[in-house]
Design a protein around this motif. Structure first.
Motif, mmCIF file in Angstrom:
data_model
loop_
_atom_site.group_PDB
_atom_site.id
_atom_site.type_symbol
_atom_site.label_atom_id
_atom_site.label_comp_id
_atom_site.label_asym_id
_atom_site.label_seq_id
_atom_site.Cartn_x
_atom_site.Cartn_y
_atom_site.Cartn_z
ATOM 1 N N ARG A 82 78.123 -17.346 50.579
ATOM 2 C CA ARG A 82 78.654 -18.623 51.060
ATOM 3 C C ARG A 82 80.011 -18.423 51.726
ATOM 4 N N ARG A 83 80.883 -17.643 51.089
ATOM 5 C CA ARG A 83 82.212 -17.400 51.657
ATOM 6 C C ARG A 83 82.124 -16.640 52.980
ATOM 7 N N ILE A 84 81.198 -15.700 53.062
ATOM 8 C CA ILE A 84 80.995 -14.958 54.308
ATOM 9 C C ILE A 84 80.576 -15.919 55.421
ATOM 10 N N LYS A 85 79.655 -16.831 55.114
ATOM 11 C CA LYS A 85 79.187 -17.790 56.121
ATOM 12 C C LYS A 85 80.292 -18.748 56.549
ATOM 13 N N ARG B 101 82.494 -4.123 44.974
ATOM 14 C CA ARG B 101 82.694 -3.469 46.269
ATOM 15 C C ARG B 101 82.036 -4.314 47.348
ATOM 16 N N ALA B 102 82.709 -4.426 48.502
ATOM 17 C CA ALA B 102 82.140 -5.121 49.664
ATOM 18 C C ALA B 102 82.423 -4.262 50.886
ATOM 19 N N ASN B 103 81.405 -3.574 51.363
ATOM 20 C CA ASN B 103 81.551 -2.749 52.560
ATOM 21 C C ASN B 103 81.060 -3.532 53.769
ATOM 22 N N GLY B 104 81.964 -3.804 54.678
ATOM 23 C CA GLY B 104 81.613 -4.549 55.880
ATOM 24 C C GLY B 104 81.579 -3.643 57.092
ATOM 25 N N THR B 105 80.608 -3.869 57.982
ATOM 26 C CA THR B 105 80.526 -3.135 59.238
ATOM 27 C C THR B 105 80.416 -4.137 60.377
ATOM 28 N N LEU B 106 81.332 -4.027 61.324
ATOM 29 C CA LEU B 106 81.290 -4.826 62.546
ATOM 30 C C LEU B 106 80.846 -3.905 63.671
ATOM 31 N N ASN B 107 79.676 -4.174 64.234
ATOM 32 C CA ASN B 107 79.170 -3.410 65.380
ATOM 33 C C ASN B 107 79.443 -4.223 66.639
ATOM 34 N N ALA C 260 89.443 -11.722 57.498
ATOM 35 C CA ALA C 260 89.459 -12.983 56.749
ATOM 36 C C ALA C 260 88.323 -13.010 55.727
ATOM 37 N N THR C 261 87.165 -12.500 56.110
ATOM 38 C CA THR C 261 86.028 -12.464 55.185
ATOM 39 C C THR C 261 86.334 -11.569 53.999
ATOM 40 N N GLU C 262 86.899 -10.407 54.288
ATOM 41 C CA GLU C 262 87.229 -9.475 53.205
ATOM 42 C C GLU C 262 88.219 -10.109 52.225
ATOM 43 N N ARG C 263 89.230 -10.797 52.766
ATOM 44 C CA ARG C 263 90.207 -11.462 51.891
ATOM 45 C C ARG C 263 89.527 -12.541 51.044
ATOM 46 N N SER C 264 88.566 -13.251 51.621
ATOM 47 C CA SER C 264 87.953 -14.370 50.900
ATOM 48 C C SER C 264 87.038 -13.921 49.760
ATOM 49 N N ILE C 265 86.485 -12.708 49.837
ATOM 50 C CA ILE C 265 85.558 -12.264 48.778
ATOM 51 C C ILE C 265 86.176 -11.244 47.826
ATOM 52 N N THR C 266 87.318 -10.667 48.194
ATOM 53 C CA THR C 266 87.968 -9.695 47.313
ATOM 54 C C THR C 266 88.386 -10.368 45.999
ATOM 55 N N GLY C 267 88.051 -9.744 44.893
ATOM 56 C CA GLY C 267 88.429 -10.275 43.579
ATOM 57 C C GLY C 267 87.497 -11.348 43.050
ATOM 58 N N LEU C 268 86.405 -11.621 43.740
ATOM 59 C CA LEU C 268 85.464 -12.652 43.299
ATOM 60 C C LEU C 268 84.876 -12.304 41.934
ATOM 61 N N LYS C 269 84.921 -13.263 40.996
ATOM 62 C CA LYS C 269 84.293 -13.075 39.688
ATOM 63 C C LYS C 269 83.857 -14.435 39.155
ATOM 64 N N ILE C 270 82.724 -14.450 38.482
ATOM 65 C CA ILE C 270 82.177 -15.691 37.929
ATOM 66 C C ILE C 270 81.695 -15.422 36.505
ATOM 67 N N ALA C 271 82.100 -16.304 35.572
ATOM 68 C CA ALA C 271 81.687 -16.179 34.163
ATOM 69 C C ALA C 271 80.274 -16.736 33.990
ATOM 70 N N ASP C 272 79.629 -16.336 32.891
ATOM 71 C CA ASP C 272 78.288 -16.844 32.538
ATOM 72 C C ASP C 272 77.299 -16.663 33.691
ATOM 73 N N ASP C 273 77.292 -15.481 34.245
ATOM 74 C CA ASP C 273 76.380 -15.176 35.352
ATOM 75 C C ASP C 273 75.734 -13.821 35.070
ATOM 76 N N PRO C 274 74.872 -13.758 34.017
ATOM 77 C CA PRO C 274 74.361 -12.468 33.554
ATOM 78 C C PRO C 274 73.581 -11.679 34.604
ATOM 79 N N SER C 275 72.892 -12.351 35.495
ATOM 80 C CA SER C 275 72.123 -11.645 36.531
ATOM 81 C C SER C 275 72.891 -11.552 37.848
ATOM 82 N N CYS C 276 74.082 -12.114 37.896
ATOM 83 C CA CYS C 276 74.962 -12.092 39.079
ATOM 84 C C CYS C 276 74.392 -12.852 40.277
#
Length: 198
Positions: free
Chosen positions: A160-163, A85-91, A135-151
């Motif tokens: 990084r993608r947000i930046k 889940r990625a909840n974004g807020t633009l104020n 654009a940010t939401e599209r870039s991070i949606t579905g993000l998954k990485i293998a061998d990353d036990p602590s995330c």
């Protein structure tokens, strides 16, 4: 003119009624500052002295400021760390001048035309900020990485993608301002028309 702050923290509470945007939330607040004057020139002088700060010594006519907050939830699913889940807020914060003294019908007409142009300029900054959120939401949606036990890698990649998206859209904001504020540009024409210059 714009001020921006980008964070990847828990989203803060709404300052006023939120506006719908696919997958993210937009909260808009509009502020005004009062000016007085009996001519276009005196109104311009009043904005120069009372407008929102632009740098250390100068003032802007109006301003669009925004903060961006992302609340990211990651977890293990089938051997992958996934962004669940990625909840974004633009104020968005708009600041505009408001004429607080009576004006002649001719000056009022020039003011209304000037203010419509100023509002359109600031709302374009707001539109670009909304596009950044999409654009940010599209870039991070579905993000998954293998061998990353602590995330850690997954969180880092999301940040990084947000930046990257932020930097791309800040460049668009700056390019828009450069066009609008250039010599002979739209803002110069708006001010000249308010002052009654041909």
């Amino acid at each position: 003119m714009r001020r921006t702050i980008l964070t990847c923290l828990v989203a803060i509470g709404a300052l006023c009624a939120p506006e719908a945007l696919a997958g993210t939330r937009v909260v808009v607040q509009t502020r005004t500052y009062d000016i007085t004057g009996g001519s276009g020139a005196t109104l311009v002088d009043a904005m120069d002295s009372k407008g929102p700060k632009h740098g250390f010594m100068t003032h802007a006519i109006a301003q669009t400021a925004y903060t961006v907050d992302w609340d990211l939830d990651v977890g293990q699913v089938n051997g992958f760390c996934r962004l669940r889940r990625a909840n974004g807020t633009l104020n968005l914060f708009y600041t505009f001048p408001r004429v607080a003294s009576p004006t002649t019908p001719a000056l009022k007409k020039r003011w209304n035309r000037f203010f419509a142009g100023v509002r359109a300029h600031e709302e374009t900054h707001g539109r670009i900020a909304r596009e950044m959120m999409r654009a940010t939401e599209r870039s991070i949606t579905g993000l998954k990485i293998a061998d990353d036990p602590s995330c850690y890698k997954t969180r880092g990649e999301a940040r990084r993608r947000i930046k990257v998206a932020y930097a791309e859209y800040e460049a668009r904001q700056n390019a828009f301002d450069q066009r609008e504020h250039s010599e002979g540009g739209h803002v110069e024409h708006l001010i000249a028309a308010l002052m009654g210059k041909p």
